[in-house]
Design a protein around this motif. Structure first.
Motif, PDB file in Angstrom:
ATOM      1  N   GLY A  53      27.162  15.222  10.640  1.00 22.61           N
ATOM      2  CA  GLY A  53      25.740  15.282   9.981  1.00 22.61           C
ATOM      3  C   GLY A  53      25.913  15.387   8.459  1.00 22.61           C
ATOM      4  O   GLY A  53      24.908  14.446   7.892  1.00 22.61           O
ATOM      5  N   ALA A  54      26.815  15.784   7.868  1.00 22.87           N
ATOM      6  CA  ALA A  54      27.020  15.791   6.448  1.00 22.87           C
ATOM      7  C   ALA A  54      27.223  14.425   6.073  1.00 22.87           C
ATOM      8  O   ALA A  54      26.716  13.811   5.001  1.00 22.87           O
ATOM      9  CB  ALA A  54      27.949  16.886   5.900  1.00 22.87           C
ATOM     10  N   VAL A  55      28.152  13.644   6.842  1.00 21.37           N
ATOM     11  CA  VAL A  55      28.627  12.448   6.538  1.00 21.37           C
ATOM     12  C   VAL A  55      27.264  11.372   6.659  1.00 21.37           C
ATOM     13  O   VAL A  55      27.265  10.705   5.708  1.00 21.37           O
ATOM     14  CB  VAL A  55      29.578  11.833   7.622  1.00 21.37           C
ATOM     15  N   GLU A  56      26.409  11.539   7.728  1.00 16.01           N
ATOM     16  CA  GLU A  56      25.422  10.821   7.728  1.00 16.01           C
ATOM     17  C   GLU A  56      24.352  10.930   6.610  1.00 16.01           C
ATOM     18  O   GLU A  56      23.560   9.934   6.283  1.00 16.01           O
ATOM     19  CB  GLU A  56      24.853  11.078   9.095  1.00 16.01           C
ATOM     20  N   ALA A  57      24.556  12.133   6.073  1.00 13.91           N
ATOM     21  CA  ALA A  57      23.518  12.427   4.954  1.00 13.91           C
ATOM     22  C   ALA A  57      24.019  12.065   3.644  1.00 13.91           C
ATOM     23  O   ALA A  57      23.523  12.260   2.549  1.00 13.91           O
ATOM     24  CB  ALA A  57      23.038  13.971   4.726  1.00 13.91           C
ATOM     25  N   GLY A  58      25.008  11.327   3.650  1.00 17.94           N
ATOM     26  CA  GLY A  58      25.899  10.681   2.463  1.00 17.94           C
ATOM     27  C   GLY A  58      26.783  11.547   1.567  1.00 17.94           C
ATOM     28  O   GLY A  58      26.922  11.277   0.663  1.00 17.94           O
TER      29      GLY A  58
END
Length: 290
Positions: free
Chosen positions: A270-275
């Motif tokens: 989730g953090a990765v997908e949020a950049g």
């Protein structure tokens, strides 16, 4: 030489924890008065020198420091409301488990009746009472804790959390959550290693040493969280996403339940997908804050 004339203490509630508290006061030489709804629970303590009170009013009258440890906050209020006048000018230490909101309400009740109030969180089980290695958290009027510290320290190391009476319960809840998370991770890892014949004792000897390093990471991450900035200078979330894949694969190959690491992976992704893949793991606190 130990000081003479140690202060009297009253303990209300003699379940396993309350009995352990009273026993510690007695062992340290404090004249101790006890009360319990089921009077037979006071027998063993009376045999050790405790004074058995016939009523709550009698118990409260016996000491300037009154410690209560019962089922819940409703029971505290039920027992103490009728004797509020007798508590005026005394210090009430509430070691009953409850919520921060309940603790703050109890502090307001005490203030309204002229009663000094400390709310506490006991961070051990009954056999650990009396061991200074174990913490007992206190929240409420700091001057009260300072005044009664010599008495209360016989129960465990008194940790002052400040004037907000709700903080002991809040810390208690959070620390128990931390404990269960550590237990869960340890059990998962022990099952993983055990699948290849490693004993729990051998794995845990290494795991407990590793927790020292983990606590060092946490101290650094706490600074990032308070600043609201999460530099990935030690290990980025991107790197940890790759690393957790190895844990998942090892578990799958050994038939070990993977729900716990999959939850961690979900949070990381989730953090990765949020950049935020280049940030530190501390960034994941934002997922919990939502």
């Amino acid at each position: 030489m130990e000081p003479m004339n140690k202060p009297n203490v009253t303990v209300i509630g003699l379940g396993q924890m309350g009995s352990a508290l009273a026993d510690a006061f007695l062992a340290a030489g404090h004249p101790t008065t006890v009360w319990n709804r089921t009077q037979a629970k006071a027998d063993a303590l009376a045999d050790k020198g405790a004074t058995r009170a016939a009523t709550v009013a009698e118990a409260v009258a016996a000491s300037g420091l009154v410690v209560v440890c019962v089922l819940d906050y409703a029971a505290v209020r039920e027992l103490l409301d009728p004797v509020a006048g007798a508590l005026r000018g005394k210090t009430l230490v509430n070691l009953t488990t409850g919520s921060p909101e309940q603790a703050r309400a109890e502090a307001e009740w005490a203030a309204g009746h002229g009663v000094g109030y400390l709310d506490g969180g006991i961070m051990t089980t009954p056999p650990g009472i009396g061991d200074s290695a174990n913490m007992i958290l206190y929240a409420g009027e700091p001057e009260l804790l300072a005044a009664h510290r010599p008495t209360l320290k016989v129960l465990g190391d008194p940790v002052d959390l400040g004037a907000d009476a709700g903080l002991a319960s809040l810390y208690d809840a959070g620390l128990l959550g931390l404990m269960w998370s550590v237990f869960g991770g340890w059990l998962h890892a022990t099952a993983l290693a055990g699948a290849d014949g490693v004993t729990a004792r051998d794995f845990t000897a290494v795991a407990t040493r590793w927790l020292g390093t983990v606590s060092w990471f946490m101290s650094g991450y706490a600074e990032q969280i308070d600043a609201g900035v999460y530099p990935g200078e030690d290990a980025t979330i991107d790197v940890q996403v790759a690393a957790i894949g190895h844990l998942l694969h090892a578990g799958e190959a050994r038939g070990v339940d993977g729900r716990l690491p999959r939850l961690h992976l979900e949070l990381m992704r989730g953090a990765v997908e949020a950049g935020h893949g280049g940030d530190s793991y501390a960034r994941l606190i934002e997922a919990f804050r939502k």
